[in-house]
Each structure stands twice: as C-alpha cells, then as structure tokens.
Design a protein around this motif. Sequence first.
Motif, PDB file in Angstrom:
ATOM      1  N   LYS A  73       0.574 -65.930 -24.006  1.00  0.00           N
ATOM      2  CA  LYS A  73      -0.416 -65.245 -24.839  1.00  0.00           C
ATOM      3  C   LYS A  73      -1.566 -66.182 -25.184  1.00  0.00           C
ATOM      4  N   GLY A  74      -1.241 -67.440 -25.478  1.00  0.00           N
ATOM      5  CA  GLY A  74      -2.272 -68.417 -25.799  1.00  0.00           C
ATOM      6  C   GLY A  74      -3.206 -68.666 -24.632  1.00  0.00           C
ATOM      7  N   VAL A  75      -2.651 -68.717 -23.433  1.00  0.00           N
ATOM      8  CA  VAL A  75      -3.475 -68.935 -22.239  1.00  0.00           C
ATOM      9  C   VAL A  75      -4.393 -67.733 -22.025  1.00  0.00           C
ATOM     10  N   LYS A  76      -3.848 -66.543 -22.201  1.00  0.00           N
ATOM     11  CA  LYS A  76      -4.682 -65.348 -22.037  1.00  0.00           C
ATOM     12  C   LYS A  76      -5.813 -65.334 -23.066  1.00  0.00           C
ATOM     13  N   GLY A  77      -5.528 -65.738 -24.290  1.00  0.00           N
ATOM     14  CA  GLY A  77      -6.567 -65.782 -25.320  1.00  0.00           C
ATOM     15  C   GLY A  77      -7.602 -66.850 -25.043  1.00  0.00           C
ATOM     16  N   SER A  78      -7.196 -67.954 -24.452  1.00  0.00           N
ATOM     17  CA  SER A  78      -8.144 -69.036 -24.188  1.00  0.00           C
ATOM     18  C   SER A  78      -9.140 -68.671 -23.089  1.00  0.00           C
ATOM     19  N   VAL A  79      -8.847 -67.647 -22.322  1.00  0.00           N
ATOM     20  CA  VAL A  79      -9.789 -67.200 -21.295  1.00  0.00           C
ATOM     21  C   VAL A  79     -11.119 -66.809 -21.947  1.00  0.00           C
ATOM     22  N   TYR A  80     -11.068 -66.214 -23.123  1.00  0.00           N
ATOM     23  CA  TYR A  80     -12.297 -65.838 -23.813  1.00  0.00           C
ATOM     24  C   TYR A  80     -13.103 -67.069 -24.232  1.00  0.00           C
ATOM     25  N   PHE A  81     -12.411 -68.124 -24.645  1.00  0.00           N
ATOM     26  CA  PHE A  81     -13.121 -69.358 -24.976  1.00  0.00           C
ATOM     27  C   PHE A  81     -13.788 -69.936 -23.730  1.00  0.00           C
ATOM     28  N   ILE A  82     -13.109 -69.878 -22.608  1.00  0.00           N
ATOM     29  CA  ILE A  82     -13.685 -70.380 -21.361  1.00  0.00           C
ATOM     30  C   ILE A  82     -14.899 -69.536 -20.970  1.00  0.00           C
ATOM     31  N   LEU A  83     -14.782 -68.227 -21.138  1.00  0.00           N
ATOM     32  CA  LEU A  83     -15.925 -67.357 -20.860  1.00  0.00           C
ATOM     33  C   LEU A  83     -17.105 -67.691 -21.765  1.00  0.00           C
ATOM     34  N   ALA A  84     -16.837 -67.950 -23.030  1.00  0.00           N
ATOM     35  CA  ALA A  84     -17.908 -68.285 -23.962  1.00  0.00           C
ATOM     36  C   ALA A  84     -18.618 -69.560 -23.531  1.00  0.00           C
ATOM     37  N   LEU A  85     -17.861 -70.560 -23.144  1.00  0.00           N
ATOM     38  CA  LEU A  85     -18.469 -71.815 -22.696  1.00  0.00           C
ATOM     39  C   LEU A  85     -19.235 -71.637 -21.389  1.00  0.00           C
ATOM     40  N   SER A  86     -18.698 -70.818 -20.490  1.00  0.00           N
ATOM     41  CA  SER A  86     -19.389 -70.578 -19.227  1.00  0.00           C
ATOM     42  C   SER A  86     -20.715 -69.869 -19.454  1.00  0.00           C
ATOM     43  N   VAL A  87     -20.695 -68.853 -20.291  1.00  0.00           N
ATOM     44  CA  VAL A  87     -21.934 -68.126 -20.586  1.00  0.00           C
ATOM     45  C   VAL A  87     -22.941 -69.069 -21.237  1.00  0.00           C
ATOM     46  N   LEU A  88     -22.481 -69.854 -22.173  1.00  0.00           N
ATOM     47  CA  LEU A  88     -23.375 -70.776 -22.856  1.00  0.00           C
ATOM     48  C   LEU A  88     -23.949 -71.814 -21.898  1.00  0.00           C
ATOM     49  N   GLY A  89     -23.119 -72.362 -21.027  1.00  0.00           N
ATOM     50  CA  GLY A  89     -23.581 -73.408 -20.114  1.00  0.00           C
ATOM     51  C   GLY A  89     -24.482 -72.910 -19.010  1.00  0.00           C
ATOM     52  N   PHE A  90     -24.030 -71.936 -18.247  1.00  0.00           N
ATOM     53  CA  PHE A  90     -24.813 -71.476 -17.102  1.00  0.00           C
ATOM     54  C   PHE A  90     -26.026 -70.646 -17.508  1.00  0.00           C
ATOM     55  N   SER A  91     -25.871 -69.837 -18.500  1.00  0.00           N
ATOM     56  CA  SER A  91     -26.962 -68.950 -18.889  1.00  0.00           C
ATOM     57  C   SER A  91     -28.112 -69.711 -19.523  1.00  0.00           C
ATOM     58  N   MET A  92     -27.824 -70.798 -20.182  1.00  0.00           N
ATOM     59  CA  MET A  92     -28.904 -71.546 -20.827  1.00  0.00           C
ATOM     60  C   MET A  92     -29.936 -72.012 -19.822  1.00  0.00           C
ATOM     61  N   PHE A  93     -29.495 -72.406 -18.687  1.00  0.00           N
ATOM     62  CA  PHE A  93     -30.453 -72.940 -17.711  1.00  0.00           C
ATOM     63  C   PHE A  93     -31.328 -71.846 -17.111  1.00  0.00           C
ATOM     64  N   PHE A  94     -30.703 -70.826 -16.527  1.00  0.00           N
ATOM     65  CA  PHE A  94     -31.483 -69.819 -15.802  1.00  0.00           C
ATOM     66  C   PHE A  94     -32.093 -68.758 -16.721  1.00  0.00           C
ATOM     67  N   LEU A  95     -31.296 -68.230 -17.607  1.00  0.00           N
ATOM     68  CA  LEU A  95     -31.789 -67.124 -18.424  1.00  0.00           C
ATOM     69  C   LEU A  95     -32.785 -67.569 -19.479  1.00  0.00           C
ATOM     70  N   PHE A  96     -32.652 -68.795 -19.986  1.00  0.00           N
ATOM     71  CA  PHE A  96     -33.634 -69.279 -20.956  1.00  0.00           C
ATOM     72  C   PHE A  96     -35.039 -69.170 -20.391  1.00  0.00           C
ATOM     73  N   PHE A  97     -35.204 -69.718 -19.243  1.00  0.00           N
ATOM     74  CA  PHE A  97     -36.547 -69.746 -18.669  1.00  0.00           C
ATOM     75  C   PHE A  97     -37.041 -68.351 -18.296  1.00  0.00           C
ATOM     76  N   THR A  98     -36.181 -67.556 -17.699  1.00  0.00           N
ATOM     77  CA  THR A  98     -36.598 -66.215 -17.280  1.00  0.00           C
ATOM     78  C   THR A  98     -36.969 -65.346 -18.479  1.00  0.00           C
ATOM     79  N   LEU A  99     -36.083 -65.268 -19.449  1.00  0.00           N
ATOM     80  CA  LEU A  99     -36.336 -64.407 -20.608  1.00  0.00           C
ATOM     81  C   LEU A  99     -37.468 -64.956 -21.488  1.00  0.00           C
ATOM     82  N   ALA A 100     -37.501 -66.251 -21.677  1.00  0.00           N
ATOM     83  CA  ALA A 100     -38.545 -66.825 -22.517  1.00  0.00           C
ATOM     84  C   ALA A 100     -39.925 -66.641 -21.893  1.00  0.00           C
ATOM     85  N   GLU A 101     -40.011 -66.844 -20.608  1.00  0.00           N
ATOM     86  CA  GLU A 101     -41.304 -66.630 -19.942  1.00  0.00           C
ATOM     87  C   GLU A 101     -41.702 -65.154 -19.993  1.00  0.00           C
TER      88      GLU A 101
END
Length: 170
Positions: A73-101
């Motif tokens: 159960k703990g491993v299944k719950g930690s998937v959401y934390f991994i998703l949060a970090l992935s969204v934060l890491g990858f999206s900051m680079f590409f989406l920041f520039f696209t949306l901000a521009e």
Amino acid sequence: MRYVNSAAKNPNGSRDGAGWSAVTSIPLSEEGTGPDNGQSVGALVRDATTHLSTLVRSEMELAKAELAGEVKKGVKGSVYFILALSVLGFSMFFLFFTLAEGLAQLGLWRWASFGIVFLFMLLVAGLFALLGYRRVRKIRAPKRTIESLKDTAQLTRRNGEDKAVEKTSA
C-alpha cells in the motif's frame, strides 16, 4: 493437519496483495497424548517446545504477510509522490517557457507571465502530493498479528502458572 486461509485458496490472492501461504496448525489435542498415556515429563516438555516453536514460526509468517500488504500500500501511495516530482521537474523546463511566452503575447509583463505559470505548476505538484498523502495515510498496523501475539502471551503465561502449580503440589 494444515489450514489454509481464504487468500491462499483464492488464486489471485487477497484484495491488498498479501497472498498468504498455508500455515501448519498446532493441534489442541491428539490421540495418545496427555498425562494418562504414560508419556514422561520430558516427552511432554519436548512436545510443548515443538508446539511453541511452530506457534512462533506461524506468528512470524503472519506478521510478514501483513507487513508485506502494508508495504505494498505504501509503494502504491508513493507513486503519487513520484508523479508530483516528475511533473514539477519536467514541466518546469518546457511548460514554463511555452505558457509564459503565451501569456506575454497576450499583453502581460514577461515576469508576471512566468510567475503565473510557476504558481500553476506548484498547484499541480501540490495536488499530486495531496493524493499521495491520502493514499499513504491508509496504512494501518497489523491488527491480527498484534491480537494473535497477545493471545500467545496469555497462553504462555497460563501454561507457566500451571507448571508452577504442578511443581509446588508435587
């Protein structure tokens, strides 16, 4: 004699994936045992030790099975934390520039456009973190193991008192 719990009978295992195996049971009484059949005290002590050893091994197997389910159960719950970090890491680079521009092209100041996009990404990461927290919060203590250990302790205390009474009366 072997007892198999319902999860072991089910080919898919239990709902939370514990997938217990068959555990040898301890017979409460057997034919030919007891004080009237002529067994020596040493043989009775040996049998009691064997049964106690089997009981302890069974308790350990139960604890392992329950803890494995909780870890899953703990491993299944930690998937959401991994998703949060992935969204934060990858999206900051590409989406920041696209949306901000894109916001800057709508007439906002460039720094304000980047600030709005950053706050949006923080909200998305916060949402995934909240979902992960709610999933991990459902982890519980192994109740059946705790109850079983309490019963074993009471049984051991009772047997110890019975032996002490037998020694004093003999």
